[in-house]
Design an enzyme around this catalytic site. Sequence first.
Site, PDB file in Angstrom:
ATOM      1  N   THR A 156       0.860  -1.192   0.000  1.00 12.33           N
ATOM      2  CA  THR A 156       0.000   0.000   0.000  1.00 12.33           C
ATOM      3  C   THR A 156       0.893   1.237   0.000  1.00 12.33           C
ATOM      4  O   THR A 156       1.725   1.407   0.896  1.00 12.33           O
ATOM      5  CB  THR A 156      -0.936  -0.028   1.223  1.00 12.33           C
ATOM      6  OG1 THR A 156      -1.771  -1.190   1.113  1.00 12.33           O
ATOM      7  CG2 THR A 156      -1.812   1.211   1.283  1.00 12.33           C
ATOM      8  N   LYS A 233      -1.043  -0.856  -4.167  1.00 12.60           N
ATOM      9  CA  LYS A 233      -2.396  -0.378  -3.839  1.00 12.60           C
ATOM     10  C   LYS A 233      -2.334   1.114  -3.512  1.00 12.60           C
ATOM     11  O   LYS A 233      -1.509   1.522  -2.682  1.00 12.60           O
ATOM     12  CB  LYS A 233      -2.947  -1.142  -2.638  1.00 12.60           C
ATOM     13  CG  LYS A 233      -4.285  -0.628  -2.128  1.00 12.60           C
ATOM     14  CD  LYS A 233      -4.877  -1.577  -1.102  1.00 12.60           C
ATOM     15  CE  LYS A 233      -6.219  -1.110  -0.578  1.00 12.60           C
ATOM     16  NZ  LYS A 233      -6.126  -0.137   0.498  1.00 12.60           N
TER      17      LYS A 233
HETATM   18  C1  FMN Z   1     -11.417  -0.286   9.097  1.00 11.58           C
HETATM   19  C2  FMN Z   1     -10.558  -0.202   7.880  1.00 11.58           C
HETATM   20  C3  FMN Z   1      -9.229  -0.613   7.965  1.00 11.58           C
HETATM   21  C4  FMN Z   1      -8.414  -0.552   6.837  1.00 11.58           C
HETATM   22  N1  FMN Z   1      -7.133  -1.029   6.924  1.00 11.58           N
HETATM   23  C5  FMN Z   1      -6.361  -1.047   5.803  1.00 11.58           C
HETATM   24  C6  FMN Z   1      -5.067  -1.635   5.845  1.00 11.58           C
HETATM   25  O1  FMN Z   1      -4.620  -2.137   6.878  1.00 11.58           O
HETATM   26  N2  FMN Z   1      -4.350  -1.626   4.691  1.00 11.58           N
HETATM   27  C7  FMN Z   1      -4.812  -1.084   3.514  1.00 11.58           C
HETATM   28  O2  FMN Z   1      -4.117  -1.109   2.498  1.00 11.58           O
HETATM   29  N3  FMN Z   1      -6.047  -0.546   3.456  1.00 11.58           N
HETATM   30  C8  FMN Z   1      -6.822  -0.521   4.556  1.00 11.58           C
HETATM   31  N4  FMN Z   1      -8.098  -0.013   4.474  1.00 11.58           N
HETATM   32  C9  FMN Z   1      -8.621   0.469   3.172  1.00 11.58           C
HETATM   33  C10 FMN Z   1      -9.310  -0.669   2.402  1.00 11.58           C
HETATM   34  O3  FMN Z   1      -8.388  -1.616   1.954  1.00 11.58           O
HETATM   35  C11 FMN Z   1     -10.072  -0.162   1.162  1.00 11.58           C
HETATM   36  O4  FMN Z   1      -9.201   0.594   0.355  1.00 11.58           O
HETATM   37  C12 FMN Z   1     -11.330   0.634   1.449  1.00 11.58           C
HETATM   38  O5  FMN Z   1     -11.901   0.308   2.691  1.00 11.58           O
HETATM   39  C13 FMN Z   1     -12.325   0.375   0.328  1.00 11.58           C
HETATM   40  O6  FMN Z   1     -13.428   1.169   0.449  1.00 11.58           O
HETATM   41  P1  FMN Z   1     -14.858   0.670   1.045  1.00 11.58           P
HETATM   42  O7  FMN Z   1     -14.632   0.452   2.501  1.00 11.58           O
HETATM   43  O8  FMN Z   1     -15.711   1.867   0.764  1.00 11.58           O
HETATM   44  O9  FMN Z   1     -15.306  -0.565   0.316  1.00 11.58           O
HETATM   45  C14 FMN Z   1      -8.925  -0.040   5.600  1.00 11.58           C
HETATM   46  C15 FMN Z   1     -10.254   0.366   5.539  1.00 11.58           C
HETATM   47  C16 FMN Z   1     -11.081   0.287   6.657  1.00 11.58           C
HETATM   48  C17 FMN Z   1     -12.507   0.715   6.526  1.00 11.58           C
END
Ligand code: FMN
Length: 368
Positions: A156, A233
Amino acid sequence: MVPLTLAEHGELAKGRLPAVIWDFFEGGAGAEWSRRANLAAWRRHVLRPRVLVDVSAPDCGTELFGDRLAAPFGVAPMAYHQLAHPDGECATARAASEAGALLIVSIFASRTLEQIAAAAPGAARWLQLYWLRDREALTALVRRAEQADYRALVLTVDAPKVGRRLRDLRNAFALPAGLAAANLDAELTSSARQSATGRSGIEEHSRQQFDPSITWADLAWLRQRTRLPLVLKGVLTAEDARLAVEHGVDGLIVSNHGGRQLDGAPPAPAVLPEIVDAVPADHPVLVDGGLRHGTDLAKALALGARAALVGRPVLWGLAHGGADGARAVLDLVREELLDTMVLAGRPTLADLDRDALAPWPATAAAPR
Ligand SMILES: Cc1cc2nc3c(=O)[nH]c(=O)nc-3n(C[C@H](O)[C@H](O)[C@H](O)COP(=O)(O)O)c2cc1C
């Protein structure tokens, strides 16, 4: 209530979760413009249905880096699933495997990589990494992922630090006792446990652990350490997509991190076509952010994504129903995609091309 939509899964979860955890899941950075824009962006396109097409046997199955999926979809990497349910990522792994979805495990998973793998042997699973200052810790994770049969690594790249998430700052959000980043040294994550008014443990922790100095030149270091496919990402421009390919990256995830990082970053569908056009066809481009209906998934595919990831709704299902709840969310997305393919007269994934979409409305107001 039997939830018939992802939003209804969200209502059930909200009723179950402590408000500070709901806010951590739901919140975005800054004014949350990007978070809201993600939801609005999929409504900027209409599907162009074709008629009198044989839709008696629609097929949305696909393959990604050698794994079969029941549909071109997966679970976005998200930290600490145990905030939603005690079984955490092990439940999500079972759900994803049963639904035929890809699971991307976060570096901040609350169960170990090996426990998650054992919960769903043979299932399609990738590991997501942030670039930690401690490169030995990073190398150790890569080795463990390879040994536990993870099929790809996701780096990421939109998080040199954690975005300014006002809900977490107001709530002084910190990891509850008993919950940890199970794959990292306890010392490495202890700061995520400390809270103070106006501060977030998660933000403090990222400031200490994430290396904000890395550049394209550092990618070679990671590339040399693994034979696994490497996916970036958080790429949102054609320029960076081209640089990624030049630096040996195998795939991309177009994402603004659910609006949790740069507020003002574009929603993925706004930039997906330019990125798809910028990379060779054998480099899969995935997408996430605001997917809440099977129609959104169909639109993502029509804009050129090879697959799309679902984030928060999976945590909603997990929060109110454990593995069964998360599976219900994923099954619903696949069923809605199949429904869309039938009703739009586009029974194969190849039929979901750019001709399947038109912009709507022609002059859209900016999302509020
Ligand atoms: C609670 C939470 C924790 C997340 N943790 C990470 C993470 O550890 N690594 C990462 O690359 N993205 C993380 N994300 C982003 C998600 O991978 C993703 O890009 C995003 O949630 C997609 O959108 P949506 O929730 O509207 O479907 C996180 C998102 C949320 C909501």
